[in-house]
Enzyme design. Structure first.
Site, PDB file in Angstrom:
ATOM      1  N   GLU A  17     -20.525  -1.973  -4.702  1.00 23.53           N
ATOM      2  CA  GLU A  17     -20.680  -3.641  -4.739  1.00 23.53           C
ATOM      3  C   GLU A  17     -21.930  -4.090  -4.090  1.00 23.53           C
ATOM      4  OE1 GLU A  17     -17.548  -5.654  -2.680  1.00 23.53           O
ATOM      5  OE2 GLU A  17     -18.832  -5.972  -0.819  1.00 23.53           O
ATOM      6  N   ARG A 107      -9.065 -15.378  -1.779  1.00 20.66           N
ATOM      7  CA  ARG A 107      -9.265 -16.537  -1.133  1.00 20.66           C
ATOM      8  C   ARG A 107     -10.600 -16.861  -0.489  1.00 20.66           C
ATOM      9  NH1 ARG A 107      -6.715 -17.688   4.903  1.00 20.66           N
ATOM     10  NH2 ARG A 107      -8.886 -16.669   5.121  1.00 20.66           N
ATOM     11  N   GLN A 176     -10.493  -3.586   1.342  1.00 16.73           N
ATOM     12  CA  GLN A 176     -11.563  -3.807   2.347  1.00 16.73           C
ATOM     13  C   GLN A 176     -11.840  -2.808   3.429  1.00 16.73           C
ATOM     14  OE1 GLN A 176     -13.218  -6.530   2.595  1.00 16.73           O
ATOM     15  NE2 GLN A 176     -12.217  -8.122   1.707  1.00 16.73           N
TER      16      GLN A 176
END
Length: 289
Positions: A17, A107, A176
């Site tokens: 990432e 979200r 996460q």
């Protein structure tokens, strides 16, 4: 290529990432990072989307660069908090025009430095449903999960919401950050009982400074194990030693997860490719032909 198909064809995937710099900084640094990371030949590289939509334009630009110039699959993060449907439509069109087939639907966190206008979405599930409604199976969609539960809810509700996201059309799940693998194994067992059988990917970030650990625990409801606390106490005043100890701890995490048949390892690089490369070299999770 859709990431869903990558997970069907491989027993273990490795991905990275990166995050876009803010609007005041050029893209050269992240492009240099991508050029170094691409040499490791990961299965894909994801690009984050800023809180409340910050850096959103750069997400598509960087994701396109990963595909076009680095020759790798890209996963574009897309957050919906505060977003109108028209804004999401524009992003989806941009992704489609650039042949980007993979989205991590989130979200998103509320920004801490400004008020957020009311949007058309309250939850990631609504975004996932909307993407499928607008684009059918055009995109392979991933979602996030917290192995210790989201800080805004409780364990039971968190699992319920995750099940809703999966039912809405999620192909894979990326965690996460967590520092204790036992939490992951317990979480995986719970998902099996809920008959959630899509690929479960572990998000790992080497904690290399004391400031970083405080941010992680505040944002991700991440428990600091006693073993890591001892490392922090011993090396907190010695940054180079703490960096090496944090890297060694992450390597140990990855080795243990791979031995326990994890579907994928997703390294949060923090745009520091050298650290990611050390983990790859030490663990052998990417096998060069």
């Amino acid at each position: 290529m859709k990431i869903a198909d990558i997970y069907k064809s491989k027993s273990l995937t490795t991905s990275f990432e990166v995050f876009p710099p803010n609007d005041k900084v050029g893209l050269e640094q992240v492009y240099n990072c991508l050029d170094i990371l691409s040499l490791e030949k990961p299965d894909y590289i994801s690009v984050t989307y800023g809180a409340g939509g910050n850096t959103k334009g750069r997400t598509v630009e960087i994701a396109d660069r990963i595909k076009r110039q680095n020759g790798l699959e890209s996963l574009a993060h897309l957050t919906c908090i505060g977003a109108k449907k028209e804004e999401i439509d524009r992003v989806l069109e941009d992704l489609e025009k650039n042949n980007i087939e993979n989205i991590l639907a989130l979200r998103g966190d509320y920004p801490v430095d400004r008020e957020l206008e009311k949007g058309d979405f309250n939850y990631a599930r609504e975004l996932i449903e909307y993407i499928h409604k607008k684009k059918g199976d055009k995109f392979s969609i991933g979602a996030a999960y917290y192995v210790e539960g989201h800080r805004e809810t409780n364990d039971i509700l968190d699992l319920f919401y995750l099940k809703e996201k999966v039912n809405a059309g999620v192909d894979f799940l990326i965690s996460q950050i967590f520092l204790d693998n036992e939490f992951f194994y317990s979480f995986r067992d719970k998902l099996e009982k809920l008959q959630i059988n899509i690929p479960l990917v572990a998000g790992i970030m080497p904690v290399t400074n004391a400031k970083q650990i405080k941010k992680i625990t505040s944002l991700c409801s991440c428990t600091i194990p006693k073993k890591f606390l001892k490392i922090l106490e011993k090396y907190e005043d010695n940054p180079p030693a703490l960096k090496e100890a944090g890297l060694a701890y992450a390597i140990e995490q990855v080795v243990d997860l791979v031995a326990s048949d994890i579907n994928g390892i997703h390294l949060y690089t923090m745009n520091k490719p050298e650290t990611a490369k050390k983990i790859i070299d030490a663990t052998g999770i990417i096998r060069h032909e």
